[in-house]
Design an enzyme around this catalytic site. Structure first.
Site, mmCIF file in Angstrom:
data_model
loop_
_atom_site.group_PDB
_atom_site.id
_atom_site.type_symbol
_atom_site.label_atom_id
_atom_site.label_comp_id
_atom_site.label_asym_id
_atom_site.label_seq_id
_atom_site.Cartn_x
_atom_site.Cartn_y
_atom_site.Cartn_z
ATOM 1 N N LEU A 191 0.838 -1.209 0.000
ATOM 2 C CA LEU A 191 0.000 0.000 0.000
ATOM 3 C C LEU A 191 0.869 1.253 0.000
ATOM 4 C CD1 LEU A 191 -2.794 -0.941 2.576
ATOM 5 C CD2 LEU A 191 -2.555 -1.574 0.171
ATOM 6 N N ARG A 203 3.151 14.770 6.092
ATOM 7 C CA ARG A 203 4.075 15.210 7.145
ATOM 8 C C ARG A 203 5.522 15.289 6.679
ATOM 9 N NH1 ARG A 203 2.524 11.295 11.876
ATOM 10 N NH2 ARG A 203 1.405 10.220 10.222
ATOM 11 N N GLY A 233 -3.043 0.321 15.736
ATOM 12 C CA GLY A 233 -4.152 -0.577 16.017
ATOM 13 C C GLY A 233 -3.700 -1.575 17.074
ATOM 14 N N ASN A 285 7.159 8.698 8.620
ATOM 15 C CA ASN A 285 6.113 9.673 8.332
ATOM 16 C C ASN A 285 6.644 11.087 8.133
ATOM 17 O OD1 ASN A 285 3.745 7.922 8.573
ATOM 18 N ND2 ASN A 285 4.456 7.692 10.674
HETATM 19 C C1 UD1 Z 1 -2.678 1.313 10.061
HETATM 20 C C2 UD1 Z 1 -3.502 0.176 10.658
HETATM 21 C C3 UD1 Z 1 -3.119 0.009 12.144
HETATM 22 C C4 UD1 Z 1 -1.636 -0.258 12.259
HETATM 23 C C5 UD1 Z 1 -0.830 0.860 11.583
HETATM 24 C C6 UD1 Z 1 0.605 0.488 11.517
HETATM 25 C C7 UD1 Z 1 -5.654 0.058 9.531
HETATM 26 C C8 UD1 Z 1 -7.071 0.464 9.576
HETATM 27 N N1 UD1 Z 1 -4.898 0.474 10.549
HETATM 28 O O1 UD1 Z 1 -3.102 2.497 10.720
HETATM 29 O O2 UD1 Z 1 -3.833 -1.069 12.695
HETATM 30 O O3 UD1 Z 1 -1.258 -0.329 13.613
HETATM 31 O O4 UD1 Z 1 -1.288 1.055 10.226
HETATM 32 O O5 UD1 Z 1 1.366 1.544 11.000
HETATM 33 O O6 UD1 Z 1 -5.255 -0.623 8.621
HETATM 34 N N2 UD1 Z 1 -3.084 3.619 2.615
HETATM 35 C C9 UD1 Z 1 -3.514 3.549 1.321
HETATM 36 N N3 UD1 Z 1 -4.808 3.895 1.051
HETATM 37 C C10 UD1 Z 1 -5.659 4.306 2.016
HETATM 38 C C11 UD1 Z 1 -5.187 4.370 3.338
HETATM 39 C C12 UD1 Z 1 -3.902 4.014 3.613
HETATM 40 O O7 UD1 Z 1 -2.789 3.187 0.416
HETATM 41 O O8 UD1 Z 1 -6.807 4.602 1.684
HETATM 42 C C13 UD1 Z 1 -1.698 3.251 2.912
HETATM 43 C C14 UD1 Z 1 -0.886 4.419 3.419
HETATM 44 O O9 UD1 Z 1 -0.217 5.066 2.349
HETATM 45 C C15 UD1 Z 1 0.076 3.749 4.374
HETATM 46 C C16 UD1 Z 1 -0.689 2.551 4.887
HETATM 47 O O10 UD1 Z 1 -1.721 2.314 3.951
HETATM 48 O O11 UD1 Z 1 1.225 3.278 3.732
HETATM 49 C C17 UD1 Z 1 -1.249 2.747 6.273
HETATM 50 O O12 UD1 Z 1 -2.121 3.837 6.281
HETATM 51 P P1 UD1 Z 1 -2.217 4.807 7.531
HETATM 52 O O13 UD1 Z 1 -3.198 5.840 7.217
HETATM 53 O O14 UD1 Z 1 -0.865 5.221 7.960
HETATM 54 O O15 UD1 Z 1 -2.831 3.821 8.615
HETATM 55 P P2 UD1 Z 1 -2.748 3.986 10.208
HETATM 56 O O16 UD1 Z 1 -3.856 4.833 10.637
HETATM 57 O O17 UD1 Z 1 -1.393 4.335 10.623
HETATM 58 MG MG MG Z 2 0.371 5.098 9.690
#
Ligand code: UD1
Ligand code: MG
Length: 488
Positions: A14, A21, A148, A236
């Protein structure tokens, strides 16, 4: 499933999030650490799983991220997530873009550059051996804020993951966190994704809701805590970029020391992920070995040397040097204060000395350019010695031209070679020669006029100075009693 139908493995990375940031024009996952983009590290680790397919989810700046992935990892499938509605939504986009999926699906993030292939391998193996619907690569951390939390029942079985913003005060006390890396049974994942809702604090589709869904279905879930939690740490902002970058460097330097490389000062030694070092190499303080630099065994590099994409032969010595795309032969000596530009190729047992700049220069075995010179667009034959302060004048203001010097030539100090020219084997030049025409083999080229001495010039033109009186005393054959030479 028939025996031939080996269950496949898909990795989903992902990388659609904005990474605001970082406060950067450059997308977060494209920032380099140890000579590779962050996502490059993750995609390299993914290769260790020998996956059938790898899918990268791109969104923010998807042209730049996509182009980078396409160039470095042409087999990776790109899935576009136009708007970021959460990790569950992102994985849905990946599954739609992926081809036939069976077996195991591993989900990772593109911003965890410390992640190692063997850790992913171990995690996937454990997931498959336990025949789970979902496995969590978890971590036990002192400060779980923002992550999480992995919720377990009284028996210790994993029940769910709750996100920071949705957690109760009691749940926030849990120190086992979701690293973000999850492994799924492909069939379960396909079934569970449309069942994820977005009724939560962020209004997002959480991939982590799949854990509770699997439990509802009575399927097996589990968490595998990783000892080395840092491997799953995301970057980040630029503070974390530097911290994780230093940590990755520390790990790379340490692994080379374990392979038999002497690193005198690990703290000031930087080695990129793709550099390769031979046995018994010695790295002195303040050295950076960047890109695809290769250093042969027994070579000594540094102090204060930066080499990018260079090839240093066995037993060579490179001191206080800046080099890019240069080759240094076996047992050659370079530096101090040498600048090797692209296309420099020094043969075996040759020398490029102090304050010498070279570019597109092929310098033969045993040939030497020891002092204060510029060597551009040149070929220097084996055993030839170039005098101090020589300029290869390769540029006429419009075009570049080449200078070719044969074997065992001896050119004197302060020469200028006005290209294009050829100097033959065994030829020589006089000091201060400006060579504008070819020199045949064995010839001596001299270009300055005969020396003319204007007698007693200083006595007439510098009357009353220390210079004049020194000359006067010397001419009189007398002793110089006035050592002061004070200026009047
Ligand atoms: C996520 C996890 C959390 C975990 C944490 C670890 C979920 C709901 N939560 O939270 O349990 O402890 O990561 O760092 O999964 N991304 C996409 N598309 C989106 C959203 C996110 O590609 O629509 C990618 C982001 O670029 C990133 C990753 O997914 O690389 C995680 O997204 P982020 O928003 O950082 O999730 P957290 O809230 O940190
Ligand atoms: Mg994150």
């Amino acid at each position: 499933m028939s025996a031939e139908q080996k269950s496949g493995l898909t990795v989903i990375v992902l990388a659609a999030g904005g990474g605001t940031r970082m406060r950067s024009k450059t997308m977060k996952v494209l920032h380099p650490i140890a000579g590779r983009s962050m996502i490059g590290h993750v995609l390299t680790a993914a290769q260790a799983l020998d996956p059938e397919q790898v899918v990268a989810v791109v969104g923010h700046q998807r042209e730049a991220v996509g182009a980078h992935i396409h160039e470095s990892f042409p087999d990776v499938v790109l899935a576009v997530q136009e708007e970021q509605h959460g990790t569950g939504h992102a994985v849905r986009m990946a599954v739609e873009a992926a081809g036939q999926m069976s077996g195991t699906v591993v989900v990772a993030y593109g911003d965890t550059p410390l992640l190692r292939g063997d850790s992913l391998r171990e995690f996937a193996d454990e997931h498959e051996a336990a025949q789970r619907a979902v496995s969590i690569l978890s971590g036990i951390v002192p400060d779980p804020f923002g992550y999480g939390r992995v919720l377990r029942n009284d028996e210790g079985d994993v029940e769910a993951i709750v996100e920071e913003k949705d957690a109760t005060a009691e749940q926030r006390e849990v120190r086992e966190i979701n690293s973000g890396i999850l492994a799924f049974d492909a069939e379960f994942l396909r079934d569970a994704l449309p069942r994820i809702g977005n009724d939560n604090a962020k209004g997002e589709y959480y991939l982590t809701d799949t854990i509770a869904i699997a439990r509802e279905d009575g399927l097996t879930v589990g968490a595998h805590p990783i000892d080395d939690v840092m491997q799953t740490e995301g970057v980040n902002d630029r503070v974390q970029l530097a911290r994780i970058g230093a940590e990755l460097n520390r790990r790379i330097v340490e692994s080379w020391m374990r392979e038999g490389v002497t690193v005198v000062d690990p703290a000031t030694t930087w080695i990129d992920a793709d550099a390769v070092l031979g046995a018994d190499v010695t790295i002195l303080p303040g050295t950076q070995l960047l890109g695809a630099t290769v250093v042969g065994e027994d070579a000594v590099i540094g102090p204060d040397t930066t080499l990018k994409d260079c090839e240093i032969g066995p037993g060579a010595t490179v001191v206080r040097t800046q080099g890019v795309l240069a080759v240094v032969g076996t047992e050659s000596i370079v530096g101090p204060f040498s600048y090797l530009r692209p296309g420099t190729v020094l043969g075996a047992r040759g020398k490029i000395g102090g304050f010498v700049e070279t570019k597109n220069a092929v310098i033969g075995d045993g040939a030497k350019v020891p002092h204060l010179s510029y060597v551009g667009d040149a070929e220097i034959g084996e055993g030839t010695n170039i005098g101090a302060g020589t300029i290869f004048a390769n540029y006429d203001g419009v075009e570049k031209h080449r200078t070719k010097i044969g074997k065992h030539a001896r050119t004197a100090s302060n020469n200028t070679f006005v290209a294009p020219i050829e100097i033959g084997d065994g030829a020589a030049t006089g000091a201060g020669t400006v060579v504008r025409h070819d020199v045949p083999p064995g010839a001596l080229a001299v270009s300055s006029g005969p020396q003319r001495n204007i007698e007693e010039w200083a006595l007439r033109k510098r009357r009353g100075t220390a210079q004049a009186s020194a000359a006067e005393i010397a001419l009189a054959g007398g002793r110089d009693d006035d050592q002061g030479m004070a200026e009047s």
